[in-house]
Design a protein around this motif. Structure first.
Motif, mmCIF file in Angstrom:
data_model
loop_
_atom_site.group_PDB
_atom_site.id
_atom_site.type_symbol
_atom_site.label_atom_id
_atom_site.label_comp_id
_atom_site.label_asym_id
_atom_site.label_seq_id
_atom_site.Cartn_x
_atom_site.Cartn_y
_atom_site.Cartn_z
ATOM 1 N N ALA A 15 -7.077 7.266 -1.272
ATOM 2 C CA ALA A 15 -6.329 6.740 -2.418
ATOM 3 C C ALA A 15 -4.839 6.595 -2.115
ATOM 4 C CB ALA A 15 -6.549 7.629 -3.643
ATOM 5 N N ALA A 16 -4.266 7.497 -1.334
ATOM 6 C CA ALA A 16 -2.834 7.413 -1.014
ATOM 7 C C ALA A 16 -2.541 6.168 -0.185
ATOM 8 C CB ALA A 16 -2.375 8.673 -0.287
ATOM 9 N N ARG A 20 -0.333 2.765 -1.498
ATOM 10 C CA ARG A 20 0.793 2.132 -0.787
ATOM 11 C C ARG A 20 0.553 0.640 -0.605
ATOM 12 N NH1 ARG A 20 0.602 7.058 1.815
ATOM 13 N NH2 ARG A 20 -0.541 6.261 3.606
ATOM 14 N N TRP A 21 -0.687 0.235 -0.300
ATOM 15 C CA TRP A 21 -1.000 -1.184 -0.126
ATOM 16 C C TRP A 21 -0.840 -1.925 -1.453
ATOM 17 C CZ3 TRP A 21 -4.372 -4.970 -1.752
ATOM 18 C CH2 TRP A 21 -4.471 -6.106 -0.937
ATOM 19 N N PHE A 27 1.963 -3.140 -7.927
ATOM 20 C CA PHE A 27 1.316 -2.122 -8.755
ATOM 21 C C PHE A 27 2.066 -0.798 -8.633
ATOM 22 C CE2 PHE A 27 -2.166 -5.093 -8.431
ATOM 23 C CZ PHE A 27 -2.833 -4.955 -9.633
ATOM 24 N N ALA A 28 1.986 0.002 -9.687
ATOM 25 C CA ALA A 28 2.569 1.341 -9.691
ATOM 26 C C ALA A 28 1.513 2.335 -10.169
ATOM 27 C CB ALA A 28 3.781 1.393 -10.620
ATOM 28 N N PHE A 53 -8.603 0.713 -11.510
ATOM 29 C CA PHE A 53 -8.921 2.082 -11.145
ATOM 30 C C PHE A 53 -9.247 2.081 -9.654
ATOM 31 C CE2 PHE A 53 -10.789 2.832 -15.620
ATOM 32 C CZ PHE A 53 -9.592 3.336 -16.098
ATOM 33 N N LEU A 54 -8.718 3.047 -8.920
ATOM 34 C CA LEU A 54 -9.052 3.254 -7.517
ATOM 35 C C LEU A 54 -9.758 4.592 -7.426
ATOM 36 C CD1 LEU A 54 -5.679 2.193 -5.802
ATOM 37 C CD2 LEU A 54 -7.666 0.769 -6.369
#
Length: 111
Positions: A15-16, A20-21, A27-28, A53-54
């Motif tokens: 997810a990190a 970043r991508w 997106f934030a 959602f990721l």
């Protein structure tokens, strides 16, 4: 009052890295959750009214999903990623793949 909306879920392995991508797309991070340290992460990211959602949870979504994003300036998005913009009858579009292979077709509708 809660606004009704659809929020696609995309499967990610880290997810990190995915965050970043997606930050390069504007997106934030809205929030993230994990049940315990070391457990999979689930997060919401937003860009204006757009939400995704990721999820690192293996059963939440299939890899290689396609999401269509309508944006005001597809040329700026394409420039950020070094991608070409193509003309379609309905929009100017580019297609990107996130680090996990999820496809994002990004377009600016024609007037």
């Amino acid at each position: 009052m809660v606004a009704e909306e659809v929020v696609p879920v995309l499967r990610v392995t880290d997810a990190a890295v995915a965050l970043r991508w997606y930050q390069r797309l504007g997106f934030a991070l809205e929030w993230e959750h994990r049940f315990e340290p070391g457990f999979p992460t689930f997060m919401e990211i937003g860009r204006g009214p757009i939400r995704l959602f990721l999820s690192e949870h293996t059963g939440d979504a299939r890899p290689d999903t396609l999401v269509y994003l309508r944006v005001r300036d597809v040329d700026a998005v394409a420039a950020e990623f070094g991608a070409a913009v193509e003309e379609a009858p309905w929009a100017r579009e580019t297609e990107l793949r996130d680090p996990d292979g999820n496809r994002l077709r990004v377009g600016t509708p024609k007037a």
